[in-house]
Scaffold this motif. Structure first.
Motif, PDB file in Angstrom:
ATOM      1  N   PHE A  53       0.832  -1.211   0.000  1.00 53.24           N
ATOM      2  CA  PHE A  53       0.000   0.000   0.000  1.00 53.24           C
ATOM      3  C   PHE A  53       0.865   1.259   0.000  1.00 53.24           C
ATOM      4  O   PHE A  53       0.537   2.255  -0.648  1.00 53.24           O
ATOM      5  CB  PHE A  53      -0.925   0.007   1.211  1.00 53.24           C
ATOM      6  CG  PHE A  53      -1.964  -1.096   1.211  1.00 53.24           C
ATOM      7  CD1 PHE A  53      -2.294  -1.767   0.050  1.00 53.24           C
ATOM      8  CD2 PHE A  53      -2.602  -1.461   2.398  1.00 53.24           C
ATOM      9  CE1 PHE A  53      -3.253  -2.787   0.053  1.00 53.24           C
ATOM     10  CE2 PHE A  53      -3.554  -2.470   2.407  1.00 53.24           C
ATOM     11  CZ  PHE A  53      -3.874  -3.131   1.237  1.00 53.24           C
ATOM     12  N   PHE A  54       1.982   1.214   0.732  1.00 51.17           N
ATOM     13  CA  PHE A  54       2.914   2.346   0.728  1.00 51.17           C
ATOM     14  C   PHE A  54       3.453   2.584  -0.678  1.00 51.17           C
ATOM     15  O   PHE A  54       3.481   3.725  -1.159  1.00 51.17           O
ATOM     16  CB  PHE A  54       4.065   2.064   1.691  1.00 51.17           C
ATOM     17  CG  PHE A  54       5.218   3.017   1.546  1.00 51.17           C
ATOM     18  CD1 PHE A  54       5.162   4.294   2.088  1.00 51.17           C
ATOM     19  CD2 PHE A  54       6.371   2.637   0.857  1.00 51.17           C
ATOM     20  CE1 PHE A  54       6.233   5.176   1.953  1.00 51.17           C
ATOM     21  CE2 PHE A  54       7.440   3.505   0.713  1.00 51.17           C
ATOM     22  CZ  PHE A  54       7.371   4.778   1.257  1.00 51.17           C
ATOM     23  N   ARG A  57       0.987   4.145  -2.817  1.00 52.55           N
ATOM     24  CA  ARG A  57       0.882   5.584  -2.518  1.00 52.55           C
ATOM     25  C   ARG A  57       1.958   6.373  -3.255  1.00 52.55           C
ATOM     26  O   ARG A  57       1.739   7.519  -3.674  1.00 52.55           O
ATOM     27  CB  ARG A  57       0.989   5.779  -1.005  1.00 52.55           C
ATOM     28  CG  ARG A  57       1.212   7.194  -0.529  1.00 52.55           C
ATOM     29  CD  ARG A  57       0.084   8.135  -0.891  1.00 52.55           C
ATOM     30  NE  ARG A  57       0.386   9.488  -0.444  1.00 52.55           N
ATOM     31  CZ  ARG A  57       1.225  10.323  -1.066  1.00 52.55           C
ATOM     32  NH1 ARG A  57       1.845   9.929  -2.169  1.00 52.55           N
ATOM     33  NH2 ARG A  57       1.439  11.535  -0.589  1.00 52.55           N
ATOM     34  N   ASN A  60       2.741   6.762  -9.483  1.00 57.53           N
ATOM     35  CA  ASN A  60       2.122   7.868 -10.218  1.00 57.53           C
ATOM     36  C   ASN A  60       1.465   7.318 -11.482  1.00 57.53           C
ATOM     37  O   ASN A  60       2.147   6.894 -12.405  1.00 57.53           O
ATOM     38  CB  ASN A  60       3.183   8.904 -10.596  1.00 57.53           C
ATOM     39  CG  ASN A  60       2.587  10.122 -11.265  1.00 57.53           C
ATOM     40  OD1 ASN A  60       1.396  10.384 -11.143  1.00 57.53           O
ATOM     41  ND2 ASN A  60       3.405  10.860 -11.996  1.00 57.53           N
ATOM     42  N   GLN A  62      -1.369   7.423  -8.161  1.00 55.77           N
ATOM     43  CA  GLN A  62      -1.434   6.674  -6.920  1.00 55.77           C
ATOM     44  C   GLN A  62      -2.484   5.569  -7.003  1.00 55.77           C
ATOM     45  O   GLN A  62      -3.495   5.690  -7.698  1.00 55.77           O
ATOM     46  CB  GLN A  62      -1.790   7.604  -5.752  1.00 55.77           C
ATOM     47  CG  GLN A  62      -0.745   8.649  -5.442  1.00 55.77           C
ATOM     48  CD  GLN A  62      -1.181   9.555  -4.305  1.00 55.77           C
ATOM     49  OE1 GLN A  62      -2.044   9.214  -3.505  1.00 55.77           O
ATOM     50  NE2 GLN A  62      -0.563  10.726  -4.232  1.00 55.77           N
ATOM     51  N   SER A  64      -4.849   3.433  -4.357  1.00 52.93           N
ATOM     52  CA  SER A  64      -5.347   3.259  -2.992  1.00 52.93           C
ATOM     53  C   SER A  64      -5.397   1.771  -2.674  1.00 52.93           C
ATOM     54  O   SER A  64      -5.402   0.918  -3.587  1.00 52.93           O
ATOM     55  CB  SER A  64      -6.759   3.848  -2.869  1.00 52.93           C
ATOM     56  OG  SER A  64      -7.678   3.087  -3.647  1.00 52.93           O
ATOM     57  N   TYR A  89      -0.554   3.238   6.046  1.00 53.91           N
ATOM     58  CA  TYR A  89       0.330   3.173   4.877  1.00 53.91           C
ATOM     59  C   TYR A  89       0.712   4.552   4.358  1.00 53.91           C
ATOM     60  O   TYR A  89       1.756   4.717   3.719  1.00 53.91           O
ATOM     61  CB  TYR A  89      -0.334   2.362   3.750  1.00 53.91           C
ATOM     62  CG  TYR A  89      -1.428   3.117   3.020  1.00 53.91           C
ATOM     63  CD1 TYR A  89      -1.150   3.838   1.862  1.00 53.91           C
ATOM     64  CD2 TYR A  89      -2.738   3.112   3.497  1.00 53.91           C
ATOM     65  CE1 TYR A  89      -2.142   4.535   1.200  1.00 53.91           C
ATOM     66  CE2 TYR A  89      -3.726   3.802   2.850  1.00 53.91           C
ATOM     67  CZ  TYR A  89      -3.433   4.511   1.696  1.00 53.91           C
ATOM     68  OH  TYR A  89      -4.415   5.213   1.042  1.00 53.91           O
ATOM     69  N   SER A  90      -0.117   5.556   4.623  1.00 57.25           N
ATOM     70  CA  SER A  90       0.145   6.896   4.101  1.00 57.25           C
ATOM     71  C   SER A  90       0.827   7.814   5.115  1.00 57.25           C
ATOM     72  O   SER A  90       0.980   9.004   4.857  1.00 57.25           O
ATOM     73  CB  SER A  90      -1.165   7.551   3.634  1.00 57.25           C
ATOM     74  OG  SER A  90      -2.084   7.629   4.702  1.00 57.25           O
ATOM     75  N   SER A  91       1.243   7.244   6.259  1.00 57.43           N
ATOM     76  CA  SER A  91       1.923   8.083   7.250  1.00 57.43           C
ATOM     77  C   SER A  91       3.147   7.419   7.867  1.00 57.43           C
ATOM     78  O   SER A  91       4.017   8.113   8.391  1.00 57.43           O
ATOM     79  CB  SER A  91       0.951   8.473   8.376  1.00 57.43           C
ATOM     80  OG  SER A  91       0.438   7.316   9.029  1.00 57.43           O
ATOM     81  N   SER A 301       7.745  12.973  -3.322  1.00 54.96           N
ATOM     82  CA  SER A 301       6.579  12.104  -3.518  1.00 54.96           C
ATOM     83  C   SER A 301       5.339  12.636  -2.813  1.00 54.96           C
ATOM     84  O   SER A 301       4.293  11.975  -2.835  1.00 54.96           O
ATOM     85  CB  SER A 301       6.897  10.693  -3.007  1.00 54.96           C
ATOM     86  OG  SER A 301       8.049  10.166  -3.629  1.00 54.96           O
ATOM     87  N   TYR A 303       4.701  12.787   0.277  1.00 57.57           N
ATOM     88  CA  TYR A 303       4.322  11.823   1.309  1.00 57.57           C
ATOM     89  C   TYR A 303       4.473  12.486   2.667  1.00 57.57           C
ATOM     90  O   TYR A 303       5.546  12.985   3.015  1.00 57.57           O
ATOM     91  CB  TYR A 303       5.212  10.584   1.219  1.00 57.57           C
ATOM     92  CG  TYR A 303       4.817   9.470   2.160  1.00 57.57           C
ATOM     93  CD1 TYR A 303       3.842   8.553   1.800  1.00 57.57           C
ATOM     94  CD2 TYR A 303       5.421   9.344   3.414  1.00 57.57           C
ATOM     95  CE1 TYR A 303       3.480   7.527   2.666  1.00 57.57           C
ATOM     96  CE2 TYR A 303       5.070   8.321   4.278  1.00 57.57           C
ATOM     97  CZ  TYR A 303       4.095   7.420   3.899  1.00 57.57           C
ATOM     98  OH  TYR A 303       3.733   6.414   4.765  1.00 57.57           O
TER      99      TYR A 303
END
Length: 326
Positions: A53-54, A57, A60, A62, A64, A89-91, A301, A303
């Motif tokens: 999942f990371f 993220r 390009n 992205q 989900s 996954y997004s943090s 990215s 992120y």
């Protein structure tokens, strides 16, 4: 639409399908294997979910988690069983690339001593993933396996695979994370000795020479053909090689493999020799540079990192203590 635009659109569609298809199949097979394995391997499923999942993220465009696991019922079941992988996954950053989890699952299934079966299963797994739904894609699949051991009767075998991401940015992020968080300190120090361009860092040389009784053998996963160490591995670990090719430092299967051996073989670790005098201050400066490079890559990215590294549920501590990156 101009002909060139059409061809580019077809290429991008193929590229994106390759990532999403391989990601879903990796997850699907890992879930099946976990349910079919006697010991608890749910942390490996949790870890591969978060890692994939990371990377989705970072992709390009992205992806989900819901677009990767596009089977609605399966996605809901995974969310219920592994909620943190979907939430973080997004943090939070993963500690390993996905295929390293696949390797560990196969080793769990067939036993650390059964090298032949592990090699066969890896080959069959890659052939299965590549053979699905049209043209093959190698995204998220490792191409190389390394096996290391101490030359002694009944010695343990340790396994590592080449980095399995896509593109330079994702690969550089995972190498930086592994240096700071995952690999044995001697292996991390060797990789830290080179910058992103493959040039030696003036501030630090942590390259090592492994003991004479350590053997590392490397194979192409697809056909079992033996491979000589590349020049990068020769520079990092003192392997004798005539190869001139330098792969990006930290990408080779030997790195993960040697790290596992040193984590588990105290006598071999004590016999490691450093090729140059290195100071604590020099290593700290090299780590500072890598941390800054990591921040820059994440900013590129877009992120939003919270400074934490993801720890799979139920897993026992097996990684270095978290290093402050702020």
């Amino acid at each position: 639409m101009a002909p060139g635009d059409s061809r580019r659109g077809e290429y991008l569609a193929y590229r994106d399908v390759g990532f999403r298809r391989n990601a879903f199949r990796l997850i699907e097979v890992m879930v099946f294997w976990s349910e079919d394995t006697e010991e608890d391997t749910t942390p490996l499923v949790d870890e591969i979910l978060h890692s994939i999942f990371f990377l989705g993220r970072l992709y390009n465009p992205q992806f989900s988690p819901e677009s990767i696991v596009d089977d609605g019922d399966m996605c809901e079941c995974l969310k219920a069983s592994y909620p943190e992988a979907f939430r973080l996954y997004s943090s939070q950053l993963p500690r390993r690339a996905p295929f390293s989890c696949v390797l560990d699952m196969i080793v769990h299934q067939f036993g650390q001593e059964n090298e032949g079966e592990i090699r066969n299963q890896l080959q069959q797994f890659v052939e299965f993933i590549e053979g699905l739904d049209g043209a093959p894609s190698k995204k998220l699949l490792s191409t190389t396996l390394c096996v290391s051991r101490i030359v002694a009767p009944d010695s343990n075998r340790y396994y590592g695979v080449s980095l399995s991401t896509f593109g330079k940015v994702a690969g550089r992020i995972m190498v930086a994370v592994s240096c700071l968080q995952t690999w044995h300190e001697h292996v991390a120090g060797a990789v830290l000795s080179y910058n992103l361009r493959g040039s030696p860092r003036p501030v630090f040389n942590g390259t090592i020479r492994l003991p004479e009784n350590v053997r590392c053998e490397t194979y192409n996963i697809s056909d079992h053909e033996a491979k000589f160490p590349c020049r990068s591995c020769g520079n990092l670990f003192g392997f004798d090689t005539n190869e001139r090719k330098e792969w990006p430092y930290g990408n080779c299967a030997e790195v993960e493999c040697v790290s596992k051996l040193l984590e588990n073989e105290a006598e071999a670790t004590e016999q490691v020799r450093f090729k140059a005098e290195a100071t604590i201050e020099g290593r700290q400066e090299a780590e500072r540079e890598v941390r800054e490079e990591l921040h820059q890559l994440l900013r590129m990215s877009r992120y939003q990192w919270d400074g934490e590294f993801y720890l799979p549920q139920c897993i026992q501590p097996m990684y270095k203590n978290d290093i402050e990156i702020n």
